[in-house]
Design an enzyme around this catalytic site. Structure first.
Site, PDB file in Angstrom:
ATOM      1  N   ASP A   1      -7.182   1.456   7.943  1.00  0.00           N
ATOM      2  CA  ASP A   1      -6.098   1.006   8.813  1.00  0.00           C
ATOM      3  C   ASP A   1      -6.702   0.446  10.094  1.00  0.00           C
ATOM      4  OD1 ASP A   1      -4.030   1.797   7.155  1.00  0.00           O
ATOM      5  OD2 ASP A   1      -3.991   3.826   7.953  1.00  0.00           O
TER       6      ASP A   1
ATOM      7  N   ASP B   1      -1.903   7.060   7.057  1.00  0.00           N
ATOM      8  CA  ASP B   1      -1.271   8.032   7.951  1.00  0.00           C
ATOM      9  C   ASP B   1       0.211   8.246   7.667  1.00  0.00           C
ATOM     10  OD1 ASP B   1      -0.317   5.629   8.828  1.00  0.00           O
ATOM     11  OD2 ASP B   1      -1.306   5.675  10.781  1.00  0.00           O
TER      12      ASP B   1
ATOM     13  N   ASP C   1       2.109   6.002   2.552  1.00  0.00           N
ATOM     14  CA  ASP C   1       0.708   5.819   2.151  1.00  0.00           C
ATOM     15  C   ASP C   1       0.281   6.818   1.086  1.00  0.00           C
ATOM     16  OD1 ASP C   1       0.088   3.667   3.796  1.00  0.00           O
ATOM     17  OD2 ASP C   1      -0.407   4.939   5.500  1.00  0.00           O
TER      18      ASP C   1
END
Length: 1020
Positions: free
Chosen positions: A455, A751, A755
């Site tokens: 990310d 997070d 996901d």
């Protein structure tokens, strides 16, 4: 003394005409008492009595009386006394209500608000939350902890070690030897042979038990850390982040997507709240929580959509989740892939060792019964019928014990122990490096990772958002925004910020600085509105009513709120989200004077250019839009565009260097983000994921493009893609599946709740510890506690270090195994005896298995591990380099020791016992020196970084000291003879020659293709 409004509302009151009745009041309408005179007097007295009681009750409240009378009418409980020590609360009824989800009980008790009052809690401000308040609540209702099954005791591991079949056989042999020895030679001298084996077995068992016990405790402590979830609660009006174990009955808990429900409780308020209770019920359908039909929130459930607040009713062992968890063992019996592979290797070596031991047994028994063996005095041991039965039994037991000891040495029991040790050690060290391992296999798998999908926000960047730019319509606003923007527009922005958020603002008093709680993005926007636009959050909450909410999700990248202004009764739909997505929902915009203008193509292009200009400066662009509506519907089109805020989130320090290190290690980095492609590009260039000198457009892709590729095109382009922007969780999942399809080993960070599928699909799922939801953490293999990419690289190093440490130990142990087996086999077949006794072999086994594992399995990772390519999953455990090293070392040891076996007496002019002691001493010292060689499989300098692992040096020193004791002091125990200085020097020199030998051997090149592949080809 402060008074709790929740309690005051239930007190009897007098009021005049025009007042509206409140819950729990006695309503005495003076204007309605049109009665006859006698009755009027009676009623006057009645009113006076009630008035006196009300005043007396108020006085008692002020002076701190602990009880109050709650008078209720029309279905509300009568004469219920509420004690501040909670003695009046029917705990059993509350617990059964929650466990059985009894709505009728809830209605009997007056609903969540009345229960909150009984628990001395306020639905808005929560409990007082001081130490005394928390102590009383824990004393009355218990702690939010469940009774964990106790970890296995040390005695359990001792018994477990004694269950080993070879240990049992050795103990039987030791018992028989001890009995015959005492019978033949008396207690003073006869106990040595059997007693020595007993002591040696005891040492092996105790060391093994201590090691396993310590690792078990370590895993137990780590499991407690992983259970320590952080929860948001409201106490004394202030939102706080606390441990799940600190939750008490009466707490008001704020829940959002991805949170685990920390205790059993009642729904207070919220929007679109859905929970997954499959962990408790097994039902996969999500449950919609509301006040009317399903207000019960069960501990252990997960919030999958919406947000809300709950009142905690029961905690710990009073919840079904607590009862369930108290019955679940936290022992880690997971067998990792490496442990499975080592089990097969151990089994194969054990079979070969058992075969050799059986052959030695047959040869020794044959030589014994044919009269070819002699005792210490040179007399034949077996002379037919003249030999006593006791002597025969003693001789046979001695031979069996030697054969069994050979099996003990041959079976590399240290391999599984080494894996457990290195994994436990690495888990502990990784915790210090901000990584909590949830699945052991992930430690190993990270060593094989070829791609890390990361990310952007919070991982590559600091996650410290700050609004640095604001555009109203298509015009950037600088300076004092309140002074230049129309007040009506300011009011609309206040609405969009304050009422369409999951964050909160707390001010202790008017002079104190505001505290902001929530996600970094929400906190930054709230802070900007409060500090720069003079927004009063509390006033906004009081002035407006929220009618409907659509919570933010990664798929739509927006959130909406439908609000009604109480003073004018007007209804507004507000939207907030990714700038270009919100812009597409709009047909008009405001300028700073408050004029509404149509968004034509030219204006749309101008706004987009402003957004792109922000994004190219690595700013996250969040837009606001609204529309006044006639019908209470949260509409999504023809909105009026309010403006865009640009949030700056600087890159983390050291990220660029960490990415360069990954590139050096042949590990590719791909950034997957929901941000604008220009923002993603700017951050990727700043972090070094994209290199400005070689950068091409084909390295960037948006999620919608990626998912629309044909499968063939996707497979062609996927290797080249380095950045995927505006991606949804499904795009991330598709990326991981595609990468695995082409043979990559993928680690992925995540997070959000959405996901979870990607984290599960990846070879290693890395959840964020700070911003990560509990759903994401539970789906992951490792939790990054500081959300930092540098910690991901640290895990990569540890993964390679685990594998490297195991390979070091395999090389060391196999060298000992091969040398010991060949020496014993040759000596038994040629001379009819083995040079090493059962006790000596057990001592070698202790050095080799436990102490060797401790010394070699605890090396820390170094940067040189990153100079190698990732470890292939199909790569053999024993590489060509390891075969080369161990073959030459084993050959050297066998040559030297067999020379001493057959020529030692004549070379040194010594007795048989001294010769055997020299062989034993040389063999042990060879292993000590070879431990240094095993530290570096390919590097010639085996002393590099030697002082970084002090445990290694301590173990080597302890081994040498114990060896000196075995030879010089414990002669009867170890069946040795004292050596003089010359003999010691010769033993040390012979052992030390393994160092220059290792240096020379490492100059010999080896083919890249594994040796075993050549054997397979010959067979085929």
């Amino acid at each position: 003394m402060s008074q709790n409004p929740a309690n005051m509302s239930a007190r009897p009151r007098l009021r005049g005409p025009g007042s509206s009745p409140e819950s729990g009041e006695v309503v005495l309408e003076l204007s309605s008492l049109k009665l006859r005179e006698p009755r009027k007097r009676w009623r006057s007295a009645f009113i006076a009595i009630y008035f006196t009681r009300a005043l007396r009750s108020l006085v008692r409240e002020i002076i701190g009386n602990t009880t109050e009378t709650v008078i209720s009418v029309k279905g509300i409980d009568k004469n219920v006394t509420e004690d501040r020590s909670f003695a009046s609360v029917d705990r059993k009824k509350l617990i059964s209500m929650m466990k059985d989800k009894r709505l009728d009980h809830l209605h009997e008790l007056g609903g969540a608000e009345r229960i909150a009052a009984a628990l001395v809690s306020n639905p808005e401000t929560g409990i007082r939350g001081d130490e005394e308040d928390l102590r009383r609540r824990r004393a009355a209702f218990g702690e939010n902890k469940y009774h964990r099954p106790p970890p296995k005791s040390f005695f359990y591991f001792v018994v477990d070690s004694l269950k080993d079949p070879t240990i049992i056989i050795l103990l039987v042999c030791a018992s028989i030897s001890l009995a015959f020895g005492i019978k033949e030679e008396g207690l003073n001298d006869g106990w040595y042979d059997g007693g020595s084996i007993f002591i040696a077995v005891f040492m092996v068992v105790m060391v093994s038990a201590v090691t396993n016990f310590r690792q078990s405790r370590q895993f137990y402590e780590l499991s407690k850390v992983s259970d320590n979830i952080q929860i948001d609660v409201v106490r004394n009006g202030r939102r706080q982040h606390i441990s799940i174990f600190d939750i008490v009955v009466g707490d008001v808990v704020s829940l959002k997507i991805g949170d685990q429900i920390p205790a059993d409780g009642l729904f207070l308020d919220g929007h679109s709240l859905q929970v997954d209770e499959s962990s408790m019920t097994g039902e996969s359908d999500h449950i919609e929580i509301n006040k009317e039909s399903h207000p019960f929130l069960v501990s252990g459930g997960k919030v999958v959509d919406g947000y809300g607040r709950m009142l905690v009713i029961s905690v710990g062992m009073n919840t079904a989740w607590g009862e369930l968890m108290s019955s679940i063992s936290h022992d880690n019996n997971e067998l990792t892939p490496l442990q499975s592979r080592l089990s097969k290797l151990t089994s194969a070596i054990g079979k070969a060792g058992s075969l050799i031991a059986f052959f030695v047994l047959v040869v020794l028994l044959a030589r014994y019964f044919t009269g070819n063996t002699v005792d210490k005095n040179g007399n034949r041991q077996y002379i037919g019928k003249k030999t006593k039965v006791d002597d025969i039994m003693n001789g046979v037991v001695h031979i069996i014990s030697v054969a069994v000891t050979i099996i003990v040495v041959a079976i590399p029991e240290g391999l599984p122990l080494a894996v457990t040790l290195t994994l436990a050690y690495s888990m502990k060290r990784m915790m210090a490096d901000q990584a909590m391992v949830r699945r052991l296999s992930a430690c190993e798998t990270m060593g094989s990772a070829t791609i890390i999908c990361t990310d952007k926000t919070g991982t590559l960047t600091m996650n410290q958002m700050k609004v640095v730019k604001f555009t109203l319509g298509k015009e950037a606003i600088l300076g004092n925004k309140v002074a230049v923007i129309n007040p009506g527009i300011i009011e609309l922005i206040h609405q969009g910020v304050a009422l369409n958020t999951t964050a909160s603002v707390y001010k202790a008093d008017s002079s104190s600085e505001p505290e902001f709680s929530g996600s970094p993005t929400e906190k930054a926007i709230l802070s900007w509105a409060v500090m720069e636009l003079n927004m009063d959050m509390a006033k906004m909450k009081l002035s407006y009513e929220i009618l409907d909410v659509e919570t933010f999700n990664s798929q739509k990248k927006r959130s909406g709120a439908l609000v009604r202004k109480k003073s004018t009764n007007t209804v507004h739909a507000h939207w907030k989200g990714a700038a270009e997505i919100i812009l597409r929902m709009c047909s008009k915009y405001y300028d700073k004077s408050g004029a509404v203008k149509t968004i034509d193509e030219a204006n749309r292009k101008a706004v987009l250019q402003e957004i792109e200009a922000m994004a190219s400066q690595a700013l996250r662009c969040i837009a606001f839009a609204h529309l006044e509506v006639d019908h209470p519907t949260l509409i999504e089109e023809k909105l009026i565009f309010l403006g865009v805020v640009g949030l700056k989130d600087p890159c983390r320090e050291g990220v660029k260097e960490a990415i360069d290190l990954c590139r050096r290690a042949n590990v590719k980095i791909k950034m997957i983000t929901g941000d604008n492609i220009l923002t993603a590009k700017a951050i990727a260039l700043e972090c070094g994921i994209l290199e400005s000198s070689t950068f091409t457009d084909s390295e960037l892709v948006e999620g919608v493009q990626f998912r629309n590729f044909s499968n063939e095109d996707r497979m062609k382009k996927i290797d080249e893609i380095k950045v995927m922007a505006r991606s949804s969780p499904s795009d991330k999942l598709l990326m991981i599946k595609s990468l695995k399809e082409i043979g990559e080993v993928v680690a992925v960070t995540g997070d959000g709740t959405n996901d979870a599928p990607a984290l599960k699909e990846a070879n290693v799922g890395l959840a964020m510890g700070i911003q990560g939801t509990e759903v994401a953490k539970e789906s992951s293999d490792i939790v990054i506690m500081d959300d930092n990419f540098k910690s991901v690289v640290s895990i990569l190093k540890w993964g390679r270090c685990v594998y490297n440490n195991i390979q070091k130990f395999i090389q060391f142990q196999l060298t000992v195994n091969v040398a010991a087996l060949i020496i014993n086999l040759v000596a038994a077949c040629s001379a009819g005896e083995v040079p090493l006794t059962a006790v000596q072999l057990l001592w070698v086994n202790l050095i080799m298995d436990t102490l060797g594992a401790l010394a070699l399995a605890t090396d820390r990772p170094t940067d040189e591990l990153m100079d190698k390519p990732p470890i292939g999953w199909t790569q053999p455990l024993i590489t060509n380099v390891m075969w080369r090293n161990l073959s030459f070392q084993a050959l050297y040891q066998v040559t030297v020791l067999l020379t001493l076996q057959f020529k030692g007496k004549s070379i040194f002019k010594v007795k048989e016992l001294v010769k055997n002691t020299i062989i034993f001493n040389t063999f042990v010292l060879c292993q000590v020196f070879n431990e240094f060689n095993a530290r570096k499989l390919e590097k010639k300098n085996v002393f590099q970084g030697i002082f970084r692992n002090r445990l290694f040096l301590w173990i080597v020193a302890a081994t040498i000291i114990l060896q000196v004791l075995m030879v010089e002091l414990l002669r009867k125990f170890a069946d040795t003879e004292r050596l003089n200085w010359t003999q010691w020097a010769i033993c040390v020199v012979i052992a030390a020659l393994s160092w220059p030998l290792a240096w020379v051997v490492k100059c010999i090149p080896v083919p890249e293709k594994p040796f075993l592949d050549y054997l397979k080809r010959k067979r085929s």
